[in-house]
Design a protein around this motif. Structure first.
Motif, PDB file in Angstrom:
ATOM      1  N   GLU A   1       1.993   1.848  -3.521  1.00  0.00           N
ATOM      2  CA  GLU A   1       0.862   2.355  -4.316  1.00  0.00           C
ATOM      3  C   GLU A   1       0.583   3.813  -3.992  1.00  0.00           C
ATOM      4  OE1 GLU A   1      -3.791   1.333  -5.407  1.00  0.00           O
ATOM      5  OE2 GLU A   1      -2.738   0.070  -3.960  1.00  0.00           O
TER       6      GLU A   1
ATOM      7  N   PRO B   1       0.814  -1.221   0.000  1.00  0.00           N
ATOM      8  CA  PRO B   1       0.000   0.000   0.000  1.00  0.00           C
ATOM      9  C   PRO B   1       0.848   1.271   0.000  1.00  0.00           C
ATOM     10  CG  PRO B   1      -0.806  -1.536   1.659  1.00  0.00           C
ATOM     11  CD  PRO B   1       0.480  -2.085   1.132  1.00  0.00           C
TER      12      PRO B   1
ATOM     13  N   GLN C   1       2.994   5.942  -5.842  1.00  0.00           N
ATOM     14  CA  GLN C   1       2.652   6.035  -7.262  1.00  0.00           C
ATOM     15  C   GLN C   1       1.487   6.997  -7.479  1.00  0.00           C
ATOM     16  OE1 GLN C   1       1.906   1.950  -8.273  1.00  0.00           O
ATOM     17  NE2 GLN C   1       4.020   1.578  -8.893  1.00  0.00           N
ATOM     18  N   VAL C   2       0.481   6.900  -6.628  1.00  0.00           N
ATOM     19  CA  VAL C   2      -0.689   7.771  -6.754  1.00  0.00           C
ATOM     20  C   VAL C   2      -0.288   9.227  -6.516  1.00  0.00           C
ATOM     21  CG1 VAL C   2      -2.902   8.363  -5.668  1.00  0.00           C
ATOM     22  CG2 VAL C   2      -2.373   5.979  -6.217  1.00  0.00           C
TER      23      VAL C   2
END
Length: 79
Positions: A16, A13, A19-20
């Motif tokens: 991620e 997480p 990346q977001v």
């Protein structure tokens, strides 16, 4: 107290999220460039004799929306 990544379940997480965040920053940069481009186009049309009301009618927005578009495209201090 600092929380450290303790397992792959935590790492995924977090990766991620990174990346977001990167995508959000890139989209914000693109949004600023599009606002500047829109401002240049509006300025060019105004220089050709169109009024803000004319542009608003063509775009289906209010004159106040045109004013906001112009203001959003100004180069100013970053927040």
């Amino acid at each position: 107290m600092i929380k450290h990544i303790e397992s792959a379940a935590h790492a995924a997480p977090l990766a991620e999220l990174m990346q977001v965040r990167a995508a959000a920053l890139e989209n914000a940069r693109a949004g600023r460039e599009l606002s500047r481009q829109r401002r240049r186009l509006i300025d060019a049309l105004l220089a050709q004799g169109f009024s803000q009301a004319d542009l608003a009618r063509e775009l289906g927005v209010t004159r106040q929306a045109i004013q906001k578009m112009v203001a959003a495209g100004q180069d100013g201090p970053r927040r």
